[in-house]
Design a protein around this motif. Structure first.
Motif, PDB file in Angstrom:
ATOM      1  N   LEU A   7       0.811  -1.218   0.000  1.00 30.25           N
ATOM      2  CA  LEU A   7       0.000   0.000   0.000  1.00 30.25           C
ATOM      3  C   LEU A   7       0.850   1.276   0.000  1.00 30.25           C
ATOM      4  O   LEU A   7       0.530   2.241  -0.708  1.00 30.25           O
ATOM      5  N   ILE A  61      -5.183   1.775   3.830  1.00 33.43           N
ATOM      6  CA  ILE A  61      -6.066   1.441   2.713  1.00 33.43           C
ATOM      7  C   ILE A  61      -6.838   2.670   2.249  1.00 33.43           C
ATOM      8  O   ILE A  61      -6.948   2.938   1.050  1.00 33.43           O
ATOM      9  N   MET A 112      -7.703  -1.856  -3.255  1.00 33.63           N
ATOM     10  CA  MET A 112      -7.111  -3.112  -2.818  1.00 33.63           C
ATOM     11  C   MET A 112      -8.192  -4.185  -2.884  1.00 33.63           C
ATOM     12  O   MET A 112      -9.231  -4.078  -2.238  1.00 33.63           O
ATOM     13  N   VAL A 153     -11.723  -0.510  -1.649  1.00 39.64           N
ATOM     14  CA  VAL A 153     -11.742  -1.950  -1.371  1.00 39.64           C
ATOM     15  C   VAL A 153     -12.727  -2.676  -2.289  1.00 39.64           C
ATOM     16  O   VAL A 153     -13.695  -2.088  -2.777  1.00 39.64           O
TER      17      VAL A 153
END
Length: 506
Positions: free
Chosen positions: A264, A297, A304, A344
């Protein structure tokens, strides 16, 4: 590497058929037709792969491994192989010599446009000779055509099947501007039957989707369809880890958190990526490690994707979406369905059969989630077979018959659609002859009789009429010339085929 003599690219019996036909035959026409379907959900087949075949075999291969080779080498090799495997004195070389001296393949192929969805029984293309001395040639190529054509048509039909599923559920749950072409990706390369099959599978798949893991599919599509990845959308890959990556980093770090944070922050701060998370304990990563990475994130300039790779794929990917919503939240789209925060997403990279794809989308929809919250991968299993529920009868040892339903695994072969090439017309000594086969107990093996006229009926569906000869076949046949005398005369682009197959909504 020098290829095999192109004159040998056939079954043995084809070698002598040219001596068996009437010597006054000056023309023949054969049709390639899907005669039936062994898959209940399919009554149509995608017309695809003919241009690939023509470029690869009728042009490049025959030029390089027949016409460009000295005549004496072609004949010597031809005789060497056949004398020692077929028998001396039972074949002749004159037809091969005559073809070589002609310098090109005297053939004309008439076909439906690539990307056309064709009902079974309707001929997809016909092949005829353009020079009166080579009426034997169309059927001599039957084995090669059949071997090369059936698989890309299967994979294009597989891709179309998944695209129809995507269209259905995306129309119901996703905003209209969400790409359907990127909903699924193919991950079949490693499980295909060699590189050639992998290229055919990826090509067929990419008529309905843009995502594939098969890198050589890009130059292959460029070569076959005149595409250019610098100027247009050909196909795309994605950054992803594998177990080798995850396990080797775990061995050094002693945990999974460290490497995920590195992905990340350092490796891909501005790039979306997927990470396989089940090397040890998938749900531990989802439940306990992701919360520790929450801020990273959310600060990541990309998405991700959380990838499971074991267990029940339907449960894993849908449950992941639910848990990601609890942790990261999201929005509600214009159709009233939940969409995860764009940082996400859930992904499952293989094992997604058509039934599982439908199940995943159905569960998401029933729980109020847009189907775009998951990215799904289709592996080699789905490129080589399909599962279908069917009625079965089992006879026990004492003779009793028990009826029920079972999930049947149906492998893909040429016989999935009983695709075949049959000679249906000949001109002999100046006379026109419709020819056909009609086995008394053959059922679907009955062929067309005479020349075929393909048209659209009053409902817009493709249909055909046969029984014609050269002097009376009507104008307007939808089978149009695509190849003639060694050249492509009508070429279809990647966008042509995609738009035709997807009703101009690729």
């Amino acid at each position: 590497m020098k290829g095999i003599n192109a004159a040998l690219m056939c079954d043995f019996y084809k070698i002598v058929h040219r001596d068996m036909i009437n010597r006054k035959m000056t023309k023949s026409m054969s049709y390639y037709t899907p005669r039936m379907s062994r898959v209940k959900r399919w009554d149509k087949v995608v017309m695809f792969g003919l241009q690939m075949f023509c470029k690869t075999w009728l042009i490049d291969y025959f030029n390089d491994n027949f016409f460009a080779v000295p005549e004496e080498e072609i004949v010597a090799d031809y005789k060497r192989v056949l004398d020692n495997s077929f028998g001396k004195g039972i074949y002749n070389t004159s037809s091969i010599v005559e073809l070589h001296r002609l310098g090109y393949l005297p053939l004309e192929i008439i076909a439906l446009p690539e990307g056309t969805l064709v009902p079974v029984h309707v001929p997809m293309f016909g092949i005829t000779n353009t020079h009166p001395d080579f009426a034997w040639l169309p059927q001599a190529l039957e084995s090669l055509i059949s071997a090369e054509m059936w698989y890309p048509q299967i994979t294009a039909t597989v891709g179309k099947t998944y695209r129809d599923i995507v269209n259905k559920y995306y129309d119901l749950t996703c905003d209209d501007n969400i790409s359907r072409a990127k909903a699924l990706g193919s991950f079949d390369f490693r499980g295909d039957q060699g590189l050639d099959a992998a290229l055919k599978a990826a090509a067929g798949w990419c008529m309905s989707f843009e995502n594939t893991a098969t890198v050589p599919a890009i130059p292959y599509l460029e070569k076959m369809f005149g595409a250019d990845c610098e100027k247009e959308s050909v196909a795309y890959g994605a950054v992803s880890t594998e177990h080798f990556v995850m396990c080797s980093n775990y061995a050094v770090d002693g945990d999974e958190e460290t490497f995920l944070r590195k992905m990340l922050r350092e490796l891909y701060p501005n790039t979306s990526f997927s990470a396989v998370l089940d090397s040890y304990d998938y749900w531990n990563v989802i439940d306990n490690i992701l919360p520790k990475l929450h801020d990273d994130i959310m600060a990541h300039n990309g998405c991700m994707l959380m990838r499971g790779d074991s267990g029940d794929c339907v449960e894993v990917v849908t449950k992941t979406v639910f848990k990601l919503w609890e942790q990261f939240g999201g929005t509600v789209n214009s159709k009233g369905y939940k969409v995860l925060d764009p940082h996400v997403k859930a992904i499952y990279g293989d094992s997604i059969t058509v039934q599982r794809c439908e199940m995943i989308y159905e569960i998401l929809m029933k729980n109020g989630f847009a189907c775009s919250n998951v990215a799904l991968g289709v592996g080699s299993f789905s490129m080589h077979c399909i599962e279908e529920d069917d009625d079965i009868t089992v006879t026990t040892a004492d003779g009793q018959q028990i009826k029920g339903r079972a999930t049947i695994l149906k492998p893909f072969t040429r016989d999935t659609f009983s695709s075949c090439i049959k000679a249906c017309y000949a001109e002999i000594d100046g006379k026109e002859y419709p020819i056909f086969k009609n086995p008394k107990e053959g059922g679907f093996k009955k062929s067309q009789k005479g020349l075929c006229y393909v048209y659209r009926d009053e409902n817009g569906e493709l249909a055909y009429k046969d029984g014609y000869v050269g002097s009376n076949i009507p104008d307007g046949n939808l089978l149009e010339t695509v190849f003639k005398d060694g050249r492509i005369v009508r070429e279809f682009t990647l966008s042509d085929i995609r738009n035709r197959l997807n009703n101009n909504a690729f």
